[in-house]
Design a protein around this motif. Structure first.
Motif, PDB file in Angstrom:
ATOM      1  N   ARG A 295     -32.450  15.999  47.889  1.00  0.00           N
ATOM      2  CA  ARG A 295     -32.332  14.534  47.788  1.00  0.00           C
ATOM      3  C   ARG A 295     -30.948  14.091  47.334  1.00  0.00           C
ATOM      4  NH1 ARG A 295     -37.034  16.521  46.929  1.00  0.00           N
ATOM      5  NH2 ARG A 295     -38.942  15.467  47.600  1.00  0.00           N
ATOM      6  N   ASN A 296     -30.023  15.014  47.275  1.00  0.00           N
ATOM      7  CA  ASN A 296     -28.652  14.710  46.810  1.00  0.00           C
ATOM      8  C   ASN A 296     -28.644  14.038  45.443  1.00  0.00           C
ATOM      9  OD1 ASN A 296     -27.288  15.712  49.059  1.00  0.00           O
ATOM     10  ND2 ASN A 296     -27.855  13.849  50.207  1.00  0.00           N
ATOM     11  N   ILE A 297     -29.491  14.508  44.565  1.00  0.00           N
ATOM     12  CA  ILE A 297     -29.547  13.921  43.221  1.00  0.00           C
ATOM     13  C   ILE A 297     -28.571  14.679  42.320  1.00  0.00           C
ATOM     14  CG2 ILE A 297     -31.028  13.597  41.187  1.00  0.00           C
ATOM     15  CD1 ILE A 297     -33.386  13.256  43.186  1.00  0.00           C
ATOM     16  N   GLU A 298     -27.650  13.925  41.738  1.00  0.00           N
ATOM     17  CA  GLU A 298     -26.614  14.530  40.882  1.00  0.00           C
ATOM     18  C   GLU A 298     -26.601  13.807  39.544  1.00  0.00           C
ATOM     19  OE1 GLU A 298     -24.079  16.728  41.638  1.00  0.00           O
ATOM     20  OE2 GLU A 298     -24.187  16.899  43.835  1.00  0.00           O
ATOM     21  N   PHE A 299     -26.621  14.549  38.464  1.00  0.00           N
ATOM     22  CA  PHE A 299     -26.468  13.914  37.151  1.00  0.00           C
ATOM     23  C   PHE A 299     -25.947  14.942  36.161  1.00  0.00           C
ATOM     24  CE2 PHE A 299     -30.792  15.428  37.540  1.00  0.00           C
ATOM     25  CZ  PHE A 299     -31.124  15.938  36.293  1.00  0.00           C
ATOM     26  N   THR A 300     -25.561  14.450  34.990  1.00  0.00           N
ATOM     27  CA  THR A 300     -24.881  15.321  34.031  1.00  0.00           C
ATOM     28  C   THR A 300     -25.835  15.908  32.992  1.00  0.00           C
ATOM     29  OG1 THR A 300     -22.987  13.865  34.264  1.00  0.00           O
ATOM     30  CG2 THR A 300     -22.951  15.369  32.375  1.00  0.00           C
ATOM     31  N   ILE A 301     -25.771  17.214  32.860  1.00  0.00           N
ATOM     32  CA  ILE A 301     -26.482  17.910  31.774  1.00  0.00           C
ATOM     33  C   ILE A 301     -25.413  18.746  31.068  1.00  0.00           C
ATOM     34  CG2 ILE A 301     -28.307  19.548  31.162  1.00  0.00           C
ATOM     35  CD1 ILE A 301     -29.598  19.049  33.901  1.00  0.00           C
ATOM     36  N   THR A 302     -25.162  18.483  29.812  1.00  0.00           N
ATOM     37  CA  THR A 302     -24.110  19.244  29.130  1.00  0.00           C
ATOM     38  C   THR A 302     -24.680  20.555  28.563  1.00  0.00           C
ATOM     39  OG1 THR A 302     -24.527  18.319  26.945  1.00  0.00           O
ATOM     40  CG2 THR A 302     -23.054  17.050  28.400  1.00  0.00           C
ATOM     41  N   GLU A 303     -23.774  21.466  28.204  1.00  0.00           N
ATOM     42  CA  GLU A 303     -24.203  22.735  27.593  1.00  0.00           C
ATOM     43  C   GLU A 303     -24.905  22.463  26.269  1.00  0.00           C
ATOM     44  OE1 GLU A 303     -24.338  25.758  28.922  1.00  0.00           O
ATOM     45  OE2 GLU A 303     -23.614  24.719  30.720  1.00  0.00           O
ATOM     46  N   GLU A 304     -24.391  21.451  25.559  1.00  0.00           N
ATOM     47  CA  GLU A 304     -25.006  21.101  24.275  1.00  0.00           C
ATOM     48  C   GLU A 304     -26.443  20.569  24.483  1.00  0.00           C
ATOM     49  OE1 GLU A 304     -22.791  18.157  22.116  1.00  0.00           O
ATOM     50  OE2 GLU A 304     -24.301  18.211  20.523  1.00  0.00           O
ATOM     51  N   ASP A 305     -26.633  19.797  25.562  1.00  0.00           N
ATOM     52  CA  ASP A 305     -27.983  19.299  25.875  1.00  0.00           C
ATOM     53  C   ASP A 305     -28.931  20.476  26.088  1.00  0.00           C
ATOM     54  OD1 ASP A 305     -26.909  16.771  25.922  1.00  0.00           O
ATOM     55  OD2 ASP A 305     -26.940  16.555  28.113  1.00  0.00           O
ATOM     56  N   LYS A 306     -28.457  21.471  26.845  1.00  0.00           N
ATOM     57  CA  LYS A 306     -29.320  22.623  27.162  1.00  0.00           C
ATOM     58  C   LYS A 306     -29.757  23.327  25.884  1.00  0.00           C
ATOM     59  CE  LYS A 306     -27.393  23.651  31.699  1.00  0.00           C
ATOM     60  NZ  LYS A 306     -26.406  24.449  32.387  1.00  0.00           N
ATOM     61  N   LYS A 307     -28.805  23.445  24.959  1.00  0.00           N
ATOM     62  CA  LYS A 307     -29.100  24.121  23.700  1.00  0.00           C
ATOM     63  C   LYS A 307     -30.129  23.310  22.887  1.00  0.00           C
ATOM     64  CE  LYS A 307     -26.447  26.299  19.966  1.00  0.00           C
ATOM     65  NZ  LYS A 307     -26.726  25.540  18.778  1.00  0.00           N
ATOM     66  N   LEU A 308     -29.898  22.005  22.854  1.00  0.00           N
ATOM     67  CA  LEU A 308     -30.817  21.131  22.112  1.00  0.00           C
ATOM     68  C   LEU A 308     -32.245  21.214  22.653  1.00  0.00           C
ATOM     69  CD1 LEU A 308     -28.873  17.832  21.597  1.00  0.00           C
ATOM     70  CD2 LEU A 308     -30.531  18.756  19.974  1.00  0.00           C
ATOM     71  N   LEU A 309     -32.341  21.178  23.985  1.00  0.00           N
ATOM     72  CA  LEU A 309     -33.666  21.233  24.609  1.00  0.00           C
ATOM     73  C   LEU A 309     -34.356  22.550  24.276  1.00  0.00           C
ATOM     74  CD1 LEU A 309     -32.899  19.724  28.155  1.00  0.00           C
ATOM     75  CD2 LEU A 309     -34.203  18.652  26.329  1.00  0.00           C
ATOM     76  N   LYS A 310     -33.587  23.613  24.339  1.00  0.00           N
ATOM     77  CA  LYS A 310     -34.127  24.951  24.111  1.00  0.00           C
ATOM     78  C   LYS A 310     -34.641  25.109  22.676  1.00  0.00           C
ATOM     79  CE  LYS A 310     -34.939  28.978  25.535  1.00  0.00           C
ATOM     80  NZ  LYS A 310     -36.039  29.063  26.427  1.00  0.00           N
ATOM     81  N   GLU A 311     -33.888  24.509  21.740  1.00  0.00           N
ATOM     82  CA  GLU A 311     -34.205  24.741  20.323  1.00  0.00           C
ATOM     83  C   GLU A 311     -35.202  23.738  19.737  1.00  0.00           C
ATOM     84  OE1 GLU A 311     -30.353  24.815  18.483  1.00  0.00           O
ATOM     85  OE2 GLU A 311     -29.901  26.789  19.330  1.00  0.00           O
ATOM     86  N   ASN A 312     -35.541  22.704  20.499  1.00  0.00           N
ATOM     87  CA  ASN A 312     -36.402  21.659  19.931  1.00  0.00           C
ATOM     88  C   ASN A 312     -37.525  21.279  20.890  1.00  0.00           C
ATOM     89  OD1 ASN A 312     -34.790  20.934  17.376  1.00  0.00           O
ATOM     90  ND2 ASN A 312     -33.260  20.924  19.016  1.00  0.00           N
ATOM     91  N   THR A 313     -38.412  22.200  21.087  1.00  0.00           N
ATOM     92  CA  THR A 313     -39.523  21.945  22.019  1.00  0.00           C
ATOM     93  C   THR A 313     -40.702  21.311  21.275  1.00  0.00           C
ATOM     94  OG1 THR A 313     -40.282  24.185  21.630  1.00  0.00           O
ATOM     95  CG2 THR A 313     -38.900  23.843  23.570  1.00  0.00           C
ATOM     96  N   ALA A 314     -41.635  20.792  22.062  1.00  0.00           N
ATOM     97  CA  ALA A 314     -42.784  20.085  21.484  1.00  0.00           C
ATOM     98  C   ALA A 314     -43.725  21.047  20.765  1.00  0.00           C
ATOM     99  CB  ALA A 314     -43.532  19.365  22.598  1.00  0.00           C
ATOM    100  N   ASP A 315     -44.339  20.544  19.679  1.00  0.00           N
ATOM    101  CA  ASP A 315     -45.324  21.355  18.944  1.00  0.00           C
ATOM    102  C   ASP A 315     -46.672  21.365  19.663  1.00  0.00           C
ATOM    103  OD1 ASP A 315     -43.501  21.642  16.775  1.00  0.00           O
ATOM    104  OD2 ASP A 315     -44.105  19.678  16.007  1.00  0.00           O
ATOM    105  N   PHE A 316     -46.955  20.255  20.346  1.00  0.00           N
ATOM    106  CA  PHE A 316     -48.215  20.181  21.102  1.00  0.00           C
ATOM    107  C   PHE A 316     -47.949  19.413  22.396  1.00  0.00           C
ATOM    108  CE2 PHE A 316     -48.110  16.280  18.644  1.00  0.00           C
ATOM    109  CZ  PHE A 316     -48.665  15.324  19.467  1.00  0.00           C
ATOM    110  N   VAL A 317     -48.874  19.556  23.314  1.00  0.00           N
ATOM    111  CA  VAL A 317     -48.724  18.884  24.615  1.00  0.00           C
ATOM    112  C   VAL A 317     -49.818  17.827  24.717  1.00  0.00           C
ATOM    113  CG1 VAL A 317     -48.576  19.223  27.108  1.00  0.00           C
ATOM    114  CG2 VAL A 317     -48.007  21.101  25.564  1.00  0.00           C
ATOM    115  N   SER A 318     -49.450  16.646  25.202  1.00  0.00           N
ATOM    116  CA  SER A 318     -50.504  15.646  25.387  1.00  0.00           C
ATOM    117  C   SER A 318     -50.354  14.999  26.756  1.00  0.00           C
ATOM    118  CB  SER A 318     -50.468  14.604  24.272  1.00  0.00           C
ATOM    119  OG  SER A 318     -49.428  13.688  24.475  1.00  0.00           O
ATOM    120  N   PHE A 319     -51.444  14.370  27.168  1.00  0.00           N
ATOM    121  CA  PHE A 319     -51.404  13.766  28.507  1.00  0.00           C
ATOM    122  C   PHE A 319     -52.393  12.616  28.613  1.00  0.00           C
ATOM    123  CE2 PHE A 319     -54.597  17.152  28.675  1.00  0.00           C
ATOM    124  CZ  PHE A 319     -55.661  16.536  29.319  1.00  0.00           C
TER     125      PHE A 319
END
Ligand code: BGP
Length: 479
Positions: A295-319
């Motif tokens: 779909r030619n979708i382009e956006f910015t994900i920084t290295e710092e973002d990747k680290k933050l996401l990796k280190e701060n995941t959800a404790d529980f899942v809801s829906f």
């Protein structure tokens, strides 16, 4: 043989959301937000675009209009009825109340340094009362409504600076009400961002043009980062648990044709799991690479973002779960659902809005979620939208809702027996509120009726429906 499966006592609850419930849109110095400008449009016209995908023209009209067709400005008038409503919830006996804080009540523009004292005072009263009633709190920090100023001056969540503004809001919540909140949800139905970009990420639609998907996914990415940063800060400041939430649509393949099955996998991945995967596993799932490329979708994900996401995941899942859906490679009859339009399932009945009622789908969803993430699961939304009527004896005989709840609760118990670690169940719109999708008051979910119509005519009197006594009795027996 003992597999050490979790066997919790479920928390049974009810939910509202600030923008759909409170009203009082100009009280106590509250700022105008994205929901205050959404008009009610009768469903016969092109209502979805006008009510959910707002253009600047619609917003400009709303800003100067005092017409009653802006239902979120009144909500259920909870701002004035909150004492009676909380007393009703106490009488109902719920263990947990899911509510949200209006961002624009705490930060009227959204970019202030300090919160609005009158907004703080309003929520102080609510949380004090919940504390005194011993009702636990499941807080949705942001349930759709975004201060309009942030949309018009910063471009909504397309702008990375919203992460900082959001964190400022989060810090106030942690400092002030942490002792009473058990569960935090940074964002309601985060996948709504790409089905409903105005509600989800505060993106204004251009006239006669579809949304720019790169902007949509950039905005969503900013919400992922805000969520991770909130969890990072929250884990340092408070004892409560942090979750993520997606709208689940429970896809079935239309047939056993391999192509239908493949479509089921793809639809479920992209529409449901993508956001939960990022927030629960801590990284973008591989299947999204192809989705973005095609779909030619382009956006910015920084290295710092990747680290933050990796280190701060959800404790529980809801829906949220309202209906199941069908994936078909062939053109078949369609029906509506929460956020998505889907192929009609010949085995299921639907409500007036076309949402297909499927209790077994809830059990399937619980199993799919738990199997995928192996984290405790909270059903943060479920319920039946129905046009209830007051009968001659001035009561609401909603036996259809009792039947709906009963069948869904049976399936939750089955899922527990399947080994799913279920934390609790929260019934949506426990007191009637304005519909988030179609802006109608007359699409009701509650066990408490609110006497108002789609244009805000009525006394706003509260009446207990038959389902009130049924849910009350059910919860009492569960204790
Ligand atoms: C979810 C939203 C809720 C809610 C519910 C029912 O998508 O999180 O805010 O309203 O769906 O939808 P509706 O109000 O459109 O019937």
């Amino acid at each position: 043989m003992d597999l050490n499966l979790p066997n919790r006592k479920l928390l049974w609850g009810g939910a509202t959301a600030a923008s759909q419930y409170e009203g009082g849109w100009q009280e106590g110095n509250k700022g105008i937000d994205t929901q205050d400008v959404r008009p009610y449009v009768p469903r016969t016209s092109n209502a979805t675009t006008t009510t959910r995908l707002l253009t600047q023209k619609v917003i400009d009209e709303a800003k100067v209009s005092n017409h009653r067709r802006y239902p979120f400005r009144s909500g259920s008038q909870g701002y004035y009825h909150w004492e009676d409503d909380l007393a009703l919830l106490k009488e109902l006996g719920i263990d947990i109340y899911r509510l949200s804080i209006s961002w624009a009540r705490l930060f009227p523009r959204g970019d202030e340094q300090e919160p609005n004292p009158e907004g703080l005072a309003y929520y102080d009263k609510i949380f004090d009362r919940l504390r005194s009633y011993g009702i636990r709190v499941f807080l949705t920090m942001n349930h759709y409504a975004i201060p309009l100023y942030l949309v018009e001056h910063y471009g909504g969540w397309t702008n990375r600076i919203l992460i900082d503004f959001y964190l400022r809001f989060a810090k106030v919540v942690f400092e002030r009400w942490a002792d009473v909140i058990d569960y935090y949800l940074p964002f309601n139905e985060i996948n709504a961002g790409y089905f409903s970009p105005f509600n989800g990420v505060g993106l204004v639609k251009e006239e006669d043009k579809p949304y720019d998907q790169s902007l949509v996914f950039q905005s969503l990415h900013h919400q992922f980062v805000a969520s991770a940063k909130t969890i990072e800060l929250g884990h340092k400041m408070v004892k409560g648990k942090f979750g993520c939430m997606v709208a689940c649509f429970c896809y079935y393949p239309y047939s056993c044709k391999p192509e239908d099955n493949l479509k089921q996998v793809i639809d479920e991945n992209t529409n449901t799991w993508f956001c939960a995967d990022v927030l629960t596993r801590g990284y973008y799932p591989s299947y999204m690479q192809r989705f973005f490329e095609e779909r030619n979708i382009e956006f910015t994900i920084t290295e710092e973002d990747k680290k933050l996401l990796k280190e701060n995941t959800a404790d529980f899942v809801s829906f949220s779960y309202y209906q199941s859906s069908v994936a078909s490679t062939e053109e078949k009859e369609k029906t509506a659902g929460n956020l998505v339009v889907t192929t009609k399932n010949p085995y299921l009945e639907a409500n007036e809005w076309g949402w297909q009622i499927d209790p077994v789908g809830l059990r399937i969803t619980l199993n799919r979620v738990y199997d995928r993430y192996q984290k405790p699961v909270f059903i943060s939304e479920n319920g039946l939208g129905y046009r209830d009527v007051i009968s001659d004896d001035c009561k609401i005989h909603d036996e259809y809702r009792i039947d709906y709840l009963k069948k869904h609760f049976e399936q939750i118990k089955e899922a527990q027996r399947d080994g799913v670690d279920v934390l609790g169940y929260i019934m949506w719109g426990v007191i009637d509120i304005v519909s988030a999708g179609s802006c109608e008051m007359e699409k009701r979910y509650g066990v408490v009726y609110v006497d108002a119509d789609n244009l805000g005519n009525g006394s706003y009197r509260r009446i207990k429906k038959d389902s009130f006594a049924w849910y009350q009795d059910f919860i009492a027996k569960e204790k």
